[in-house]
Design an enzyme around this catalytic site. Structure first.
Site, short mmCIF file in Angstrom:
data_model
loop_
_atom_site.label_atom_id
_atom_site.label_comp_id
_atom_site.label_asym_id
_atom_site.label_seq_id
_atom_site.Cartn_x
_atom_site.Cartn_y
_atom_site.Cartn_z
CE LYS A 183 -35.14 26.52 17.18
NZ LYS A 183 -36.22 27.53 17.19
CB SER A 212 -35.32 29.60 14.01
OG SER A 212 -36.00 29.41 15.23
CB SER A 249 -39.14 29.60 15.43
OG SER A 249 -38.47 30.77 14.99
#
Lengths: 433, 472, 89
Positions: free
Chosen positions: A38, A113, A137
């Protein structure tokens, strides 16, 4: 590192912000495995944007602890994945690099996210990925994309190098297509790091064992509250009953603090964010500050244009919640409510071994469906309690509603990540057979 | 009108590494931005790690100031946006400081008094800004983060000081205490910064920010006392405000910044768990502190209270005295406290620059009486000038020989006196007539001939004897 | 009820430039969100308990700082090793 992995993805889902083509890798338990990270985890020499224009061009001069860990185990770090800006969102639509699409249905969001990591895994571009979880997330996009994702116990993985959004809530965690791979990656990233003063030296050294018989699993009524889509609820209940069929004892219970959890979560994460995100002034990194303006003009304008709307909303609400005269009403009360959530979990875990319920109240939204911020926030209701209490929580695929994946969430007491993994592993094996 | 003064003192602790990272804390002579890392540059993702020694040092200070140390303290974030703060907030302590409610004894205007300490807390220093382009409107700012993250302690007093001079005395005593504790290096530039609150009883309080020298504190406060008293006399209302001290002009000016209205939005630093120090303070053994050493100087070296106070005012000065005292404690006390300090101050030199063996030798010569006090001072001056110029000096004996400053042998002096008396008959008859001034004239003439190598008091006696002899 | 004036004052405290449209939109959204947060008003009699958290301290050892090329690698221009920032006065 003398071997090279050739990575040539067809990124139809906009899962990546940065990809590398010839990726060196070494020996170790992850040798040669392509791994996506990420884009809020610092990678030396590789841009780290957090999905934000305000960090465009920033190349960290150092590796996050988890990056050192995975590289030491020989993985091929193939790229950095798309995300809601600084982790603020539930859809991966709030990215300066455009939305990520859900591989299960490209008209839908992958969740957020860590939507880029989830989509990359779900689409088979990589077998494993790192995500981060502040209020769901990792688990939300895992549920929406039909993969396995885990938020470990707070303190079990170093946050050193994770670009902070809400320090007291968030953690890095593994995402994969199987519980075993999630467990493998957790083993690698949980190596102790004294640079994170909130870390505990209790590395995860476990090998999953399918074990759920005799386990007492609590199901709080509130996990199936009014916001939960009945079709999702039904699929998840089926999954819980399957666990019962495997010998688990299912106990319904109550968790009254759920009434406060979401508000407490948002006040705390916004407050912490308002402080964490103050450093992007363009002096040391990021698009350079305009020295023709005064300091405050340059700073305000950069924040006005460099941050997306959701980030600015949260910074402003967090600023307000900490401001003189409002601290007691918002921040202090939110911390008290957080304690209620912890107390509830503590009470529940004195009666049961694990808790189970849906990861998300619904299946993945359609792109552009959620425009009102509060209704977006409300969809995090089932994931935020684990962050408030710092307990481990995993989301595993447990069925579908109208062709879209549904996630089963299993939580355990702090530092019982092993039990959570074992239950998930047992469910996974049962599901395959 | 009663003057009410309270101080907030920020001191850099002399740890090896910074407060929250491993960068070297000795940055003073370094190129900009060479003592920095992801943590003190505030790079995204970096995390603070508390320096154990900084905590120990702060606790030593707390103990020396007789503070209460709660079992748990907490770091908080003070949020404000300025280019010297790389994170956009400063890690400090707010509502749970390391130590509270202490005191420090000083020699106040009306004798010894205890100044109450409100709190002692820890924080990190911001970076350093250089304003480029000069004049009232700099064009841009240069930033060096070498100082960013240096450990600071902030010591806050109650408004117990009653004059600028008392404030200065408090600071001197505090500085000496910190030096004795070995936690602070007062020679480091910028190692201490002071904010002062000052009001005339019954009137609004004014804060003077960021005074960066000891002398500056007394000057700024003296200016402010005069300004406020004059204003009150003229019926002008004192505004509650923040002022800045302009060191070069010795004045305070109103700062138009909105700093005082700032809402710092403090909240607990989520990256640092609470600091628990139960039992630590009890385990700290304090070294001898200034008051104890002062008493020991009186007892052990028979120093006058005044000398003892002066000589224990700094740890290096006190150490220097103890190294030279064995020659002759009272003589050493006089020569260090009354002569050497003044000569050093005149030259802007520190006690460290004086070679101990050189000063000892000078004291031995003075004790033997083979040189006059006056020429002793000349030797000292010559040697200090040499040290200042080339960091070394000749030996006192060599200096005396080179400049021919030794006391003249008796026979030679007698010859000179004899010559002077004979060649100044007018003055001699004036002496006989009882004119005191004439003796001084004759002494002067002899001194000129001996180039100062005679003792004036003794000369006086010898001259009168010689004149008597002439009569007889 | 959050007014546009409130939004402007918080934006100023947070040092964020907003457009006129955003001021209106945020005022509306903040009203809804803060109303939701009002549920916290009913929390009482609980205090945040951090007793489980322990301090981890670092020894006072000097570690190598970043090489200056790397320190300055993310800025297009520096001056004599300094970072450049807008004027503060």
């Amino acid at each position: 590192m003398d071997q090279v992995f050739r990575f040539e993805p067809k990124d139809r889902y906009n899962a990546f912000i940065t990809t590398r083509n010839d990726v060196p890798f070494g020996e170790g338990s992850l040798s040669g495995i392509p791994l996506a990270v990420k884009d809020n985890i610092s990678t030396a020499g590789i841009p780290t944007t957090c999905g934000s224009a305000i960090l465009e061009g920033y190349i960290p001069p150092y590796d996050a602890h988890v990056i050192s860990c995975i590289l030491r185990e020989g993985c091929a770090l193939v790229g950095k994945t798309n995300m809601d800006e600084f982790g603020m969102g539930t859809t991966t639509e709030n990215s300066a690099f455009g939305p990520t699409l859900n591989p299960a249905d490209i008209s839908r969001v992958p969740g957020g996210s860590s939507g880029g990591s989830a989509a990359a895994v779900a689409a088979g571009m990589v077998p494993i990925a790192l995500g981060t979880d502040t209020g769901g997330s990792i688990r939300c996009p895992s549920a929406f994309c039909g993969i396995v994702g885990m938020k470990p116990t707070y303190g079990r993985v170093s946050r050193y190098g994770l670009v902070a959004y809400a320090n007291s809530l968030e953690l890095i965690g593994p995402m994969a297509r199987s519980v075993q791979d999630v467990s493998l990656l957790l083993k690698v990233i949980s190596a102790y790091d004294p640079r994170d003063a909130t870390m505990t030296d209790r590395p995860y050294l476990h090998t999953p064992a399918a074990k759920v018989a005799g386990c007492r699993i609590g199901v709080p009524e509130e996990f199936f509250g009014s916001g939960v889509d009945p079709k999702v609820a039904s699929v998840v209940w089926d999954a819980i009953e399957r666990l019962e069929g495997m010998g688990a004892e299912i106990v319904t219970c109550r968790m009254p603090s759920m009434a406060y959890a979401l508000a407490a979560y948002y006040v705390i994460c916004m407050s912490e964010a308002s402080s964490n995100l103050a450093r992007f002034d363009g002096v040391r990194y990021g698009p350079p500050a305009d020295t023709r303006k005064t300091w405050h003009e340059s700073y305000s304008d950069r924040r006005g244009t460099g941050f997306g709307a959701e980030v600015r909303r949260r910074i402003m609400l967090g600023t307000f919640a900490l401001s003189s005269g409002y601290y007691g009403k918002y921040y202090a009360k939110a911390q008290a409510a957080r304690q209620m959530v912890r107390d509830d979990f503590q009470r529940l875990f004195s009666e049961v071994d694990l808790l189970a319920g849906p990861t998300m109240p619904t299946v993945a939204f359609r792109l552009g469906e959620k425009t009102d911020p509060l209704s977006m926030y409300l969809s995090d209701i089932l994931t935020v309690p684990a962050n408030l209490a710092g307990i481990p929580a995993i989301s595993i695929p447990c069925g579908e509603v109208e062709g879209m994946p549904v996630g089963l969430q299993i939580m355990g007491p702090r530092f019982h990540d092993e039990n959570v993994i074992d239950a998930a592993f047992a469910y996974e094996l049962e599901g395959r057979s | 009108m009663t003057v009410i003064i309270g101080l907030e003192i920020h001191c850099q602790l002399n740890t090896r590494s910074k407060m929250f990272c491993g960068c070297a804390a000795g940055y003073q002579d370094s190129e900009p931005n060479t003592h920095v890392c992801p943590v003190c540059l505030g790079l995204p993702g970096s995390l603070p790690g508390i320096n154990r020694t900084a905590v120990m040092y702060a606790l030593k200070v707390a103990k020396a100031l007789d503070c209460e140390v709660p079992p748990e303290s907490e770091f908080s974030r003070k949020n404000y946006f300025y280019p010297d703060l790389p994170k956009g907030f400063q890690i400090t302590q707010y509502d749970k400081p390391l130590a509270v409610r202490g005191s420090l004894l000083i020699d106040g205007e009306d004798g010894e008094k205890a100044v109450r300490i409100t709190r002692v807390h820890m924080e990190e220093d911001p970076g350093r800004l250089v304003h480029m382009g000069g004049g009232d409107r700099p064009r841009y700012t240069l930033v060096d983060y070498n100082r960013s993250g240096i450990p600071l302690i902030e010591i806050v007093t109650e408004p117990d000081l009653r004059s600028p001079k008392e404030a200065r005395k408090f600071l001197n005593k505090l500085r000496a205490t910190l030096e004795y504790l070995g936690v602070f290096d007062s020679d480091r530039e910028g190692s201490i910064r002071v904010d002062a609150n000052i009001s005339m009883e019954g009137h609004a309080r004014v804060e003077i920010k960021n005074i960066s020298s000891y002398k500056g504190v007394e000057k700024a406060l003296t200016f402010e006392v005069t300004r406020q008293k004059n204003a009150i006399r003229r019926g002008v209302k004192i505004e509650r405000e923040t002022r800045h001290f302009v060191e070069a002009r010795g004045v305070t000016t109103s700062s138009r910044s909105k700093e005082e209205e700032n809402d710092y939005r403090y909240f607990p630093e989520p990256d640092l768990p609470p600091l628990r120090v139960s039992g630590w303070v009890e385990d700290i053994e304090l070294p001898e502190l200034p008051d104890a050493r002062r008493q020991r100087f009186i007892d052990q070296y028979a120093c006058s209270p005044e000398h003892a106070r002066t000589l224990t005012g700094g740890i290096r000065l006190a150490g220097f005295y103890e190294e030279v005292a064995p020659v002759d404690p009272p003589l050493a006390a006089t020569w260090v406290a009354d002569v050497l300090l003044g000569e050093l101050s005149y030259r802007d030199m520190g006690i460290d620059s004086v070679p101990v063996h050189v000063f000892r030798e000078l004291l031995e010569i003075l004790r033997a009486g083979t040189i006059t006090d006056k020429n002793g001072v000349d030797v000292l001056r010559t040697l200090l000038d040499q040290v200042r110029e080339r960091q070394e000096c000749e030996s006192p004996a060599a200096c005396i020989v080179r400049l021919d400053l030794g006391k003249k042998a008796g026979g030679e002096i007698d010859r000179i006196i004899n010559t002077v008396v004979r060649s100044n008959p007018g003055a001699v008859s004036d002496v006989k007539a009882g004119k005191k001034g004439a003796v001084h004239f004759l002494v002067g003439q002899v001194m000129k001939e001996t180039r100062g190598r005679a003792d004036p008091a003794e000369l006086n006696r010898l001259l009168l004897e010689e004149i008597d002899r002439l009569e007889g | 009820m959050v007014t546009e004036k409130d939004v402007i004052s918080v934006a100023s405290l947070a040092d964020i430039t907003l457009t006129r449209e955003e001021e209106a939109l945020f005022a509306h959204q903040f009203t809804t969100i803060l109303r939701y947060f009002d549920v916290l008003d009913t929390v009482s009699g609980v205090e945040y308990d951090n007793t489980g958290e322990v301090n981890i301290l670092r020894e006072d050892d000097v570690q190598e700082s970043l090489p200056r090329e790397l320190v300055l690698s993310n800025v297009p221009s520096s001056e004599d090793g300094y970072f450049k920032a807008p004027r503060v006065m």
